[in-house]
Design a protein around this motif. Structure first.
Motif, mmCIF file in Angstrom:
data_model
loop_
_atom_site.group_PDB
_atom_site.id
_atom_site.type_symbol
_atom_site.label_atom_id
_atom_site.label_comp_id
_atom_site.label_asym_id
_atom_site.label_seq_id
_atom_site.Cartn_x
_atom_site.Cartn_y
_atom_site.Cartn_z
ATOM 1 N N GLU A 152 0.808 -1.230 0.000
ATOM 2 C CA GLU A 152 0.000 0.000 0.000
ATOM 3 C C GLU A 152 0.841 1.279 0.000
ATOM 4 N N HIS A 179 -7.277 -4.470 -2.753
ATOM 5 C CA HIS A 179 -6.796 -4.463 -1.365
ATOM 6 C C HIS A 179 -5.828 -3.296 -1.140
ATOM 7 N N HIS A 230 -6.164 0.448 1.143
ATOM 8 C CA HIS A 230 -5.231 0.909 2.187
ATOM 9 C C HIS A 230 -4.954 2.412 2.097
ATOM 10 N N GLU A 254 -5.733 -3.684 8.391
ATOM 11 C CA GLU A 254 -5.922 -4.866 7.537
ATOM 12 C C GLU A 254 -7.352 -5.404 7.593
ATOM 13 N N TYR A 289 -6.617 -9.974 9.490
ATOM 14 C CA TYR A 289 -7.393 -9.709 8.262
ATOM 15 C C TYR A 289 -8.828 -10.233 8.406
HETATM 16 ZN ZN LIG Z 1 -3.102 -5.224 3.506
#
Ligand SMILES: [Zn+2]
Length: 547
Positions: free
Chosen positions: A304, A332, A336, A355, A409
């Motif tokens: 990220e 994903h 971020h 996360e 996560y």
């Molecule tokens: Zn991540």
């Protein structure tokens, strides 16, 4: 070997041979024991990092770097020692404090800058000149460092991944997530002419210098995490398309793609524009609209890196859905930019904020594109992925090695799903957006689980402490026991529940909406010709034992 024991062992070895540390310690080329963050040390707690200038000449052939890091910082009180982190593989040549030569000791992965007369409280500029061969990434982006490779056409391709081990893997810094350079970063990266550097913020200039080299100056005025202060080098081509944020700001989307992969640029830019629109709907305006929405192609699955997220590893093989392509990796890392880069955890113990919510956004993507059933199926698979071997939040001030696991996560995400049900969509979704965009939470603020807890208690008007604790600080499941008494009569016992919560029960006559109390001792009687289904929508992390 446990990473901490390994670290201590290596430090003792280095101290024992302090008279010739460069030669002997340099033999230890393994830097995989390193871990970002942890307990903030007193010598670093008094330093507020204001601005960094990183100037490095990158010798691709020798896989080495040479240059300096200049840090502007404010000391909250006077001290005779400043402490910076830097991997032992890189050697410090000289240090200047406020333009004067300074004494220093480099030992292990630390640099102590010394001044018997003391450094006064207030502003100082520290320039650390250093160089050497930085750690080579073993399994990027996780076991990180530098990746030195080539593209399909044989051109050099260099990428840096340091989130887990820390930015000290390649530059001197205060390696803790709770401090970012408030006034941003300037980067001057010298490379062979003909290649390009992708970096954070805006490209200021590219100047040719001696020896057929060029200096690329990247600058961000935003506060930025240490591990996002990285660059990638390749034979890049830059593709750009304009984007107007939800608040009407113009910001370019820029893709630094390998020249050999140019044909892929258009679809990546399309995906980026669409995904940004969806993310803005749930989390508010793209936070870095004064600079750019950047993407750089790298030889790993991506990271990220703020305003220049990295992408690779999928070979542009997207998941195909009716009418659109989807890249889990791109989505994903895009997410971020809101959760990690804008809303940053204060220490890695609270990494689920970054996360977990980023992972939850994947379900929101499918809610938006394919509808509620698609959202539900994402949550079913994330529930199945929860391991529950350790709590998501184990303690405070932990380093990355002690925190990083899959539940940060999947369970972090599933907690958001539960929270949505408990406080309701009309509170949950606006609250989530406000957390990112509220001016009371500026760019240089950092967050803990407690901060989120207090926030959601306030916006919902409920005391959710027990729910936060249950999901994030224990490995417990909500336990139900269902017993059949007669063909159409059942009793449901609640064996374990954090607090009074709304639960649906599916019966042959339809859905019963009820509230379960924490550890309710009186069994709940249910009339149903079919076996009742507890929480049929799957809002809770639970176990149902059928007797
Ligand atoms: Zn991540």
């Amino acid at each position: 070997m446990n990473s901490k024991i390994r670290n201590i062992f290596r430090l003792i070895t280095c101290l024992a041979v302090l008279t010739q540390p460069a030669r002997l310690c340099a033999q230890n080329l393994d830097a995989s024991y390193m871990s970002a963050g942890g307990k903030l040390r007193p010598l670093q707690a008094i330093m507020d990092i204001r601005h960094n200038t990183l100037a490095l000449d990158v010798d691709i052939k020798n896989q080495s770097i040479d240059g300096y890091m200049e840090t502007d910082l404010i000391l909250s009180k006077s001290t005779d020692t400043l402490l910076f982190d830097l991997v032992h593989l890189l050697r410090v040549h000289a240090i200047e404090v406020d333009k004067g030569k300074a004494e220093f000791v480099q030992t292990g992965d630390s640099i102590f800058v010394l001044n018997k007369a003391g450094f006064n409280a207030g502003k100082h500029t520290v320039r650390i000149s250093y160089g050497g061969k930085p750690p080579v990434a073993v399994r990027p982006p996780w076991t990180g460092g530098f990746t030195w490779t080539t593209d399909k056409a044989g051109n050099p391709w260099v990428a840096i991944s340091v989130q887990l081990q820390g930015a000290k893997m390649y530059y001197p810094c205060k390696d803790h997530p709770s401090d970012e350079p408030n006034e941003g970063v300037d980067m001057f990266i010298t490379i062979p002419r003909g290649l390009s550097v992708a970096g954070p913020g805006l490209l200021q200039s590219v100047k040719n210098v001696a020896n057929n080299k060029a200096v690329w100056h990247w600058k961000t005025n935003y506060t930025i995490s240490n591990y996002c202060v990285v660059f990638d080098i390749a034979k890049y081509k830059v593709y750009t398309r304009p984007y107007t944020t939800v608040e009407g700001h113009q910001v370019p989307i820029q893709f630094y793609v390998l020249e050999v992969d140019s044909a892929q640029a258009r679809e990546v830019l399309n995906i980026r524009a669409r995904d940004t629109r969806i993310l803005e709907k749930y989390f508010g305006e793209y936070p870095w609209y004064k600079e750019k929405i950047g993407i750089a192609e790298v030889p790993n699955s991506g990271m990220e890196h703020q305003t220049m997220i990295t992408y690779g590893g999928e070979n542009f093989n997207y998941k195909k859905y009716p009418g659109f392509n989807y890249s889990p990796n791109l989505f994903h890392e895009f997410t971020h930019e809101w959760w990690a880069n804008k809303v940053t955890n204060k220490d890695w113990a609270h990494m689920w904020i970054q996360e977990g919510i980023t992972t939850y956004a994947e379900a929101l993507f499918f809610k938006e594109t394919l509808g509620d059933a698609a959202y539900d199926s994402v949550m079913v698979s994330q529930h199945a992925g929860i391991r529950s071997q350790k709590p998501v939040v184990q303690a405070e001030e932990l380093d990355m090695a002690n925190v990083y696991n899959g539940d940060v996560y999947s369970k972090g995400s599933f907690f958001m799903h539960t929270l949505r049900h408990v406080i309701g969509d009309s509170v949950f979704f606006p609250a989530l957006k406000k957390f990112v965009t509220d001016v009371k939470f500026p760019y240089d603020r950092f967050f803990t689980t407690k901060d989120m807890q207090v926030y959601f208690n306030t916006v919902s008007g409920k005391n959710l402490d027990a729910l936060f604790d249950f999901y994030l600080r224990t490995t417990n499941t909500m336990d139900f026991e269902l017993k059949q008494n007669r063909p159409d009569t059942w009793t449901l016992s609640i064996k374990n529940s954090p607090m009074d919560l709304p639960v649906d029960i599916q019966t042959s006559a339809g859905i019963i909406k009820t509230n379960i109390a924490a550890n309710k001792s009186t069994p709940f009687r249910i009339i149903s010709k079919t076996q009742p289904i507890v929480d049929p929508h799957g809002w809770y992390f639970k176990k149902v034992i059928i007797q």
